[in-house]
Design a protein around this motif. Structure first.
Motif, mmCIF file in Angstrom:
data_model
loop_
_atom_site.group_PDB
_atom_site.id
_atom_site.type_symbol
_atom_site.label_atom_id
_atom_site.label_comp_id
_atom_site.label_asym_id
_atom_site.label_seq_id
_atom_site.Cartn_x
_atom_site.Cartn_y
_atom_site.Cartn_z
ATOM 1 N N TYR A 164 0.761 -1.304 0.142
ATOM 2 C CA TYR A 164 -0.262 0.004 -0.047
ATOM 3 C C TYR A 164 0.880 1.302 -0.093
ATOM 4 C CZ TYR A 164 -3.680 3.389 0.791
ATOM 5 O OH TYR A 164 -4.493 4.365 0.661
ATOM 6 N N GLN A 165 2.021 1.230 0.405
ATOM 7 C CA GLN A 165 3.009 2.453 0.960
ATOM 8 C C GLN A 165 3.534 2.972 -0.648
ATOM 9 O OE1 GLN A 165 4.735 0.689 4.386
ATOM 10 N NE2 GLN A 165 4.974 2.876 4.838
ATOM 11 N N ILE A 166 3.821 1.640 -1.563
ATOM 12 C CA ILE A 166 4.430 2.214 -2.556
ATOM 13 C C ILE A 166 3.788 1.727 -4.170
ATOM 14 C CG2 ILE A 166 6.803 1.926 -1.667
ATOM 15 C CD1 ILE A 166 6.949 -0.867 -3.442
ATOM 16 N N GLU A 167 2.920 1.073 -4.293
ATOM 17 C CA GLU A 167 2.380 0.496 -5.306
ATOM 18 C C GLU A 167 1.352 1.594 -6.082
ATOM 19 O OE1 GLU A 167 1.873 -4.219 -4.643
ATOM 20 O OE2 GLU A 167 0.067 -3.078 -5.029
ATOM 21 N N PHE A 203 22.567 -0.891 -6.253
ATOM 22 C CA PHE A 203 23.101 -0.647 -4.953
ATOM 23 C C PHE A 203 23.490 -2.078 -4.314
ATOM 24 C CE2 PHE A 203 20.449 3.266 -5.605
ATOM 25 C CZ PHE A 203 21.436 3.969 -5.756
ATOM 26 N N GLY A 204 23.630 -2.831 -5.142
ATOM 27 C CA GLY A 204 24.022 -4.243 -4.539
ATOM 28 C C GLY A 204 23.369 -4.986 -3.499
ATOM 29 N N PHE A 205 22.191 -4.735 -3.324
ATOM 30 C CA PHE A 205 21.435 -5.580 -2.246
ATOM 31 C C PHE A 205 21.107 -7.094 -2.846
ATOM 32 C CE2 PHE A 205 20.465 -1.383 -0.839
ATOM 33 C CZ PHE A 205 20.630 -1.456 0.202
ATOM 34 N N GLU A 206 21.103 -8.090 -2.184
ATOM 35 C CA GLU A 206 21.171 -9.242 -2.588
ATOM 36 C C GLU A 206 19.306 -9.665 -2.550
ATOM 37 O OE1 GLU A 206 25.013 -10.908 -0.454
ATOM 38 O OE2 GLU A 206 23.404 -9.931 0.790
ATOM 39 N N ALA A 207 18.632 -8.858 -1.719
ATOM 40 C CA ALA A 207 17.322 -9.384 -1.314
ATOM 41 C C ALA A 207 16.438 -8.245 -1.385
ATOM 42 C CB ALA A 207 17.488 -10.145 0.161
ATOM 43 N N TYR A 208 15.233 -8.516 -1.513
ATOM 44 C CA TYR A 208 13.962 -7.444 -1.501
ATOM 45 C C TYR A 208 12.944 -8.200 -0.724
ATOM 46 C CZ TYR A 208 10.425 -3.986 -3.226
ATOM 47 O OH TYR A 208 9.460 -3.404 -3.500
ATOM 48 N N ARG A 209 12.506 -7.221 0.514
ATOM 49 C CA ARG A 209 11.199 -7.770 1.017
ATOM 50 C C ARG A 209 10.234 -6.725 0.683
ATOM 51 N NH1 ARG A 209 9.471 -5.749 6.615
ATOM 52 N NH2 ARG A 209 7.388 -7.217 6.769
ATOM 53 N N PHE A 210 9.122 -7.317 0.047
ATOM 54 C CA PHE A 210 7.996 -6.598 -0.290
ATOM 55 C C PHE A 210 6.590 -7.519 0.068
ATOM 56 C CE2 PHE A 210 8.743 -9.592 -3.882
ATOM 57 C CZ PHE A 210 7.701 -9.959 -4.250
ATOM 58 N N SER A 211 5.577 -6.781 0.010
ATOM 59 C CA SER A 211 4.335 -7.469 0.607
ATOM 60 C C SER A 211 3.384 -7.593 -0.674
ATOM 61 C CB SER A 211 3.654 -6.593 1.578
ATOM 62 O OG SER A 211 2.888 -5.409 1.168
ATOM 63 N N ILE A 212 2.488 -8.480 -0.673
ATOM 64 C CA ILE A 212 1.484 -8.668 -1.709
ATOM 65 C C ILE A 212 0.263 -8.052 -1.030
ATOM 66 C CG2 ILE A 212 -0.032 -10.507 -2.760
ATOM 67 C CD1 ILE A 212 2.562 -12.189 -2.822
ATOM 68 N N SER A 213 -0.561 -7.584 -2.015
ATOM 69 C CA SER A 213 -1.801 -6.827 -1.380
ATOM 70 C C SER A 213 -2.953 -7.953 -1.779
ATOM 71 C CB SER A 213 -2.100 -5.629 -2.311
ATOM 72 O OG SER A 213 -3.398 -5.214 -2.247
ATOM 73 N N TRP A 214 -3.450 -8.309 -0.852
ATOM 74 C CA TRP A 214 -4.607 -9.448 -0.658
ATOM 75 C C TRP A 214 -5.675 -9.054 -1.583
ATOM 76 C CZ3 TRP A 214 -6.493 -11.132 4.732
ATOM 77 C CH2 TRP A 214 -7.185 -12.283 4.883
ATOM 78 N N GLY A 271 -3.392 -9.799 -10.842
ATOM 79 C CA GLY A 271 -2.984 -9.706 -9.738
ATOM 80 C C GLY A 271 -1.729 -10.580 -9.644
ATOM 81 N N ILE A 272 -2.081 -11.789 -10.236
ATOM 82 C CA ILE A 272 -1.157 -13.005 -10.145
ATOM 83 C C ILE A 272 -0.109 -12.528 -11.199
ATOM 84 C CG2 ILE A 272 -0.759 -15.284 -10.831
ATOM 85 C CD1 ILE A 272 -2.153 -15.030 -8.210
ATOM 86 N N LYS A 273 -0.411 -12.062 -12.178
ATOM 87 C CA LYS A 273 0.647 -11.882 -13.262
ATOM 88 C C LYS A 273 1.541 -10.561 -12.761
ATOM 89 C CE LYS A 273 0.752 -10.049 -17.963
ATOM 90 N NZ LYS A 273 0.191 -9.360 -19.190
ATOM 91 N N PHE A 274 1.106 -9.462 -12.182
ATOM 92 C CA PHE A 274 1.806 -8.338 -11.712
ATOM 93 C C PHE A 274 2.867 -8.947 -10.730
ATOM 94 C CE2 PHE A 274 2.368 -5.204 -7.905
ATOM 95 C CZ PHE A 274 2.926 -4.333 -8.884
ATOM 96 N N TYR A 275 2.478 -9.635 -9.641
ATOM 97 C CA TYR A 275 3.568 -10.355 -8.654
ATOM 98 C C TYR A 275 4.500 -11.291 -9.441
ATOM 99 C CZ TYR A 275 0.948 -7.637 -5.377
ATOM 100 O OH TYR A 275 0.375 -6.431 -4.657
ATOM 101 N N LEU A 293 2.816 -11.677 3.234
ATOM 102 C CA LEU A 293 1.398 -12.249 2.710
ATOM 103 C C LEU A 293 0.679 -10.979 3.294
ATOM 104 C CD1 LEU A 293 1.275 -15.797 3.551
ATOM 105 C CD2 LEU A 293 1.303 -14.773 1.341
ATOM 106 N N TYR A 294 0.724 -10.506 4.617
ATOM 107 C CA TYR A 294 -0.320 -9.327 5.111
ATOM 108 C C TYR A 294 0.722 -7.997 5.448
ATOM 109 C CZ TYR A 294 -3.951 -6.982 7.354
ATOM 110 O OH TYR A 294 -4.805 -6.132 7.913
ATOM 111 N N HIS A 295 0.716 -7.013 5.060
ATOM 112 C CA HIS A 295 1.074 -5.768 5.574
ATOM 113 C C HIS A 295 0.083 -4.757 5.857
ATOM 114 C CE1 HIS A 295 5.249 -3.572 6.111
ATOM 115 N NE2 HIS A 295 4.265 -2.655 6.382
ATOM 116 N N TRP A 296 -0.970 -5.102 6.335
ATOM 117 C CA TRP A 296 -1.976 -4.237 7.058
ATOM 118 C C TRP A 296 -3.157 -3.820 6.061
ATOM 119 C CZ3 TRP A 296 1.509 0.088 9.360
ATOM 120 C CH2 TRP A 296 2.566 -0.404 10.353
ATOM 121 N N ASP A 297 -3.060 -4.148 4.636
ATOM 122 C CA ASP A 297 -4.107 -3.543 3.608
ATOM 123 C C ASP A 297 -5.205 -4.840 3.763
ATOM 124 O OD1 ASP A 297 -1.936 -5.320 2.465
ATOM 125 O OD2 ASP A 297 -1.984 -4.021 0.845
#
Length: 492
Positions: free
Chosen positions: A36-39, A88-99, A115-119, A137-141
């Motif tokens: 919700y914060q970025i999409e 910037f060389g980060f090895e990992a990215y933590r993001f959330s899926i919008s239910w 939605g499946i295609k987007f993720y 899976l769940y970040h408040w939305d």
């Protein structure tokens, strides 16, 4: 708390220049965001409304009257943003899926293939760049329909719907996603959503009961998702699954026994609230004694579920610390804090702030707190693998020349100090496996709207949402490449 003697014990965290070589070779460094914060793209791709879409429409809920309809338009610009992660060389990215992007009404009756295609596109783009996805899976939305039709997290039926959603994500993405997080910061959902009322769904009518019921159902939803993954997908997909909880470190304000007991009580109300049921099958004794019938009870079936669905890791979101004193009489404020009988103190004995100040009124730079927190969790909870899943600080959104806005010296000091704290915790025996900086991008900061900026990358809200990396992003680039000498010279 006496400042001089305390800080002398932790002086290395303030003065040592940390480097990649201070961490194990397999230690994971990443950066984090949430949907919700970025999409944005709120009405695109079949996405249904969430509780935050409704909450931001209520007058006075968001300080600048904004919302996440567009946010920083990651929905259309995810490739550009993934390029930055790689740069910037980060090895990992933590993001959330919008239910509600997967199931627009949350019920699981019909999968939204867009939605499946987007993720899938995000996951595949990350893997093409050699970046490991860590998916929340769940970040408040929460899908709005579940809130309006059945009371959302206050109704135990939601566990069933979360299970369907989690199962669908495992089935569609688990061949490539090997690190899953069920729920982000259930404490914040419970207290800010159902006690203080400053987060969606904005309830405060029954603040002595509803937060604990919402938390209870989130714990069961987490355990059910873990059980599904472990029984149905783990052998085939070979991944891991855990929970993210948030905790500010609590340090006793004096050597008085009552302050030490109050500090232990505070940690049980933060960590024990969620890790107690997961590890012991029950809430902490102090919570049961203090809250009585206000705290829901686990059935034998619930306890069996919890016992048989242990997470593979715990994610910790940590930003700041407080000194704690015991108080017997509390007036005003959230019920959650009154029940703990504590005073949270942000000053040294002489009245100086506990650390340098971030933009948010609650955020002070205290790198020693993260070191102590990681050590405590490892000792208290059987040396479980830990990921620091969020850590960062914010600036005010101000009008100033761009080059000034990008030269975020305090944020560089923050990351250096806190990473030194992580390295020291590992030396002390903490089983820490990775670290995720919050956040990749300036974004919608919940009830603060766009007035606070946590990003490594500056987003120009007035000029087409252009991305401009800050000094802290380049600091991480040098740090991750192991170029300690250049890092030191640049930031002196």
């Amino acid at each position: 708390m006496r400042k001089e003697e305390f800080l002398k014990e932790h002086q290395d965290l303030f003065h040592k220049q940390v480097s990649r070589s201070d961490f194990p070779p397999d230690f994971v460094f990443g950066v984090a965001t949430s949907a919700y914060q970025i999409e944005g793209g709120s009405n695109e791709g079949g996405r249904g409304p969430s509780i935050w879409d409704a909450f931001t429409r209520k007058k006075g809920t968001i300080i600048d009257g904004s919302n996440g309809d567009v946010a920083v338009d990651h929905y259309h610009r995810y490739k550009e943003d993934i390029e930055l992660i790689a740069k910037f060389g980060f090895e990992a990215y933590r993001f959330s899926i919008s239910w509600s992007r997967i199931f627009p009404d949350g019920t699981g009756t019909k999968v939204n293939e867009d939605g499946i295609k987007f993720y899938n596109n995000i996951i595949n783009s990350l893997l093409e760049k050699g970046i490991e996805p860590y998916v929340t899976l769940y970040h408040w939305d929460l899908p709005l329909h579940l809130e309006e039709s059945m009371g959302g997290w206050l109704n135990k039926e939601i566990v069933k719907y979360f299970a369907i959603y989690a199962d669908t994500c495992f089935a569609n993405f688990g061949d490539r996603v090997k690190n899953w997080i069920t729920i982000n910061e259930p404490l914040q959902t419970s207290i800010n959503g159902f006690d203080i009322g400053i987060f969606a769904p904005g309830r405060h009518e029954n603040s002595s009961v509803e937060p604990y019921l919402a938390a209870h159902n989130q714990i069961l939803a987490h355990a059910t998702a873990v059980s599904i993954y472990q029984s149905k997908y783990r052998d085939q997909q070979g991944g891991k699954i855990g929970l993210v909880i948030d905790c500010e470190w609590s340090e006793a304000n004096s050597d008085k026994i009552e302050d030490k007991v109050a500090t232990a009580r505070r940690l049980e109300f933060q960590l024990g609230w969620y890790l107690g049921p997961i590890y012991d099958g029950e809430y902490p004794e102090i919570m049961r004694e203090t809250l009585g019938d206000k705290l829901p009870k686990f059935s034998e079936e619930d306890k069996n579920l919890l016992r048989n669905s242990k997470p593979d890791f715990i994610g910790i979101n940590h930003y700041t610390s407080r000194f704690i004193s015991h108080i017997t009489e509390t007036t005003g404020g959230p019920y959650f804090y009154k029940a703990q009988q504590i005073e949270r103190i942000a000053e040294w004995e002489g009245g100086e702030p506990i650390g340098e100040k971030g933009a948010s009124e609650w955020l002070y730079v205290c790198p020693w707190g993260l070191q102590k927190l990681l050590t405590y969790i490892s000792q208290r909870y059987n040396n479980i693998p830990i990921y620091v899943t969020e850590n960062g600080m914010d600036d005010e959104d101000i009008d100033a020349p761009l080059d000034e806005l990008l030269d975020d010296k305090l944020r560089v000091r923050y990351f250096n100090g806190y990473l030194a704290g992580v390295a020291q915790a590992i030396k002390n025996g903490a089983n820490v496996k990775g670290y995720f900086a919050w956040s990749l991008l300036d974004n919608f900061e919940w009830c603060n709207g766009y007035t606070k900026r946590f990003g490594l990358v500056y987003v120009d809200y007035k000029n087409g949402l252009a991305r401009h990396p800050k000094s802290s992003a380049y600091w991480f680039k040098r740090f991750l490449k192991g170029d300690e000498e250049k890092t030191s010279k640049k930031e002196d």
